[in-house]
Design a protein around this motif. Structure first.
Motif, short mmCIF file in Angstrom:
data_model
loop_
_atom_site.label_atom_id
_atom_site.label_comp_id
_atom_site.label_asym_id
_atom_site.label_seq_id
_atom_site.Cartn_x
_atom_site.Cartn_y
_atom_site.Cartn_z
N SER A 150 0.81 -1.18 0.10
CA SER A 150 0.06 0.04 0.00
C SER A 150 0.76 1.22 0.08
N GLY A 152 1.04 5.89 -0.18
CA GLY A 152 0.06 6.90 -0.53
C GLY A 152 0.91 8.15 -0.09
N SER A 175 -11.65 4.21 -9.87
CA SER A 175 -10.29 3.96 -9.27
C SER A 175 -9.75 2.53 -9.90
N GLU A 177 -6.87 -0.89 -8.62
CA GLU A 177 -5.90 -1.49 -7.91
C GLU A 177 -5.37 -2.48 -8.45
N GLN A 191 -12.76 1.98 -1.61
CA GLN A 191 -11.63 1.66 -0.85
C GLN A 191 -11.24 2.89 0.40
N GLY A 206 -9.02 5.18 -1.49
CA GLY A 206 -8.25 4.54 -2.38
C GLY A 206 -8.35 5.51 -3.73
N ALA A 225 -2.37 -1.23 -3.67
CA ALA A 225 -3.53 -0.09 -3.67
C ALA A 225 -2.69 1.13 -3.21
N THR A 226 -3.34 2.24 -3.92
CA THR A 226 -2.64 3.55 -3.47
C THR A 226 -3.82 4.64 -2.87
N TRP A 227 -3.45 5.54 -1.99
CA TRP A 227 -4.14 6.11 -1.00
C TRP A 227 -3.76 7.57 -0.85
#
Length: 354
Positions: A150, A152, A175, A177, A191, A206, A225-227
């Motif tokens: 993960s 972010g 979005s 992932e 997310q 997310g 995943a990106t946040w």
């Protein structure tokens, strides 16, 4: 003496920041773009060569004496592919400052052609995605058997017209992932979790950040995943936008929104940029339940793009690097981000299963 290189989109908000910093360093890139009035005005002020040409099928003839192109003209999902094609034909290395997943995927798909042409392709040499890409590689080094990643960031930086238009382009696409090695579309707002990006625990959402593409190639980790931080009320609002996505993606709606941006949106000034550092966070987990977390504080997103792009250009022009398609961290290592102005050092944390 530095090899001849070119900034395309030099009069855009970020392109101009890069051109001006290059001038301060005594560098002399060729400035290029399609608007002769804006380009020639900037080139005259900075005493640099100007080349006026549009993104199109005949660009390679303008690159015959160029060793490297730094592409700064978005939306990159429309402009990157023809510029990469021109670089392949001209034998010029290619870099850009995109954060768009589709562009990264296209860049990696050109690996064999790049090797055959003897050039290096490296998309994402700005804030998108140097900090998070280096964070991904750092976590892979700390936890080699990681199966989940993960990434972010948290920043109060303003937004430039070009970035705003790229966001408009992405409306309606939702979005994304990485799941089991595959890119998977995900509804915006679905997310949700809490994350301490570096200045306290915050609710987060997310987003379709470029690392769901780049970090996979950098680390081989199958689930990514990106946040970003987001208030819970806004996450709920984002979920309500999902049914409206197809409407927001309509060409005439896009055109009107972009026109409004051109008239009303200005990029953040130097004072605002100076007071808005970015906080980068990453977390890796393995099947045994070990969790590795790293954080790093950097310069604001636009200054970091300037520093990261110029450092990447300098290294590629002056060093010997493999040919093909790569991410910034693959070429320059996880320590690249720590070496850029305004950056701190990685701070690490480990949690073991009970």
């Amino acid at each position: 003496m530095q090899k001849k290189w070119l900034i395309y989109g030099a009069y855009g908000y970020t392109g101009e920041l890069i051109a001006r910093e290059a001038k301060k360093r005594g560098w002399n890139p060729v400035l290029a773009g399609r608007n002769p009035e804006m380009l020639n005005h900037l080139a005259k002020e900075l005493d640099m060569e100007a080349r006026v040409f549009p993104v199109g099928p005949n660009m390679a003839e303008n690159l015959s004496d160029i060793a490297l192109v730094l592409h700064c003209a978005g939306p990159f999902q429309k402009t990157s592919a023809p510029m990469i094609k021109a670089c392949l034909e001209a034998g010029a290395d290619y870099m850009d400052i995109t954060g768009e997943i589709s562009v990264f995927e296209h860049s990696f798909a050109q690996d064999a052609k790049a090797k055959e042409a003897g050039i290096t392709i490296c998309s994402g040499v700005g804030f998108d995605v140097i900090p998070t890409d280096c964070t991904a590689l750092k976590l892979k080094e700390l936890l080699p058997d990681a199966t989940t990643l993960s990434l972010g960031f948290d920043s109060d930086s303003g937004i430039s017209p070009g970035t705003y238009k790229t966001m408009i382009e992405g409306m309606g696409s939702g979005s994304a992932e990485r799941q089991n090695g595959q890119l998977i579309p995900v509804s915006i707002g679905s997310q949700r979790r809490s994350i301490d990006f570096g200045r306290g625990m915050r609710s987060a959402m997310g987003i379709p950040w470029g690392d769901v593409s780049t970090a996979f190639h950098t680390t081989g980790i199958q689930n990514i995943a990106t946040w970003i931080p987001m208030k819970k009320s806004r996450i709920a609002g984002a979920r309500l936008l999902n049914p409206a996505g197809s409407i927001l993606a309509l060409p005439f709606i896009q055109k009107r929104l972009k026109k409004w941006i051109s008239l009303r949106v200005k990029g953040p000034d130097e004072t605002r940029r100076a007071g808005a550092p970015a906080y980068i966070w990453g977390e890796a987990r393995n099947e045994a339940g070990v969790i590795k977390t790293v954080r790093i504080k950097t310069a604001n997103v636009y200054d970091l793009t300037v520093y990261g792009a110029l450092e990447s250009v300098s290294r590629l022009l002056e060093g010997e690097f493999p040919k093909g398609s790569y991410t910034p961290a693959m070429l320059f290592g996880s320590g690249l981000i720590e070496e850029l102005p305004g950056s701190g050092k990685f701070e690490e944390e480990t949690i073991y299963p009970e």
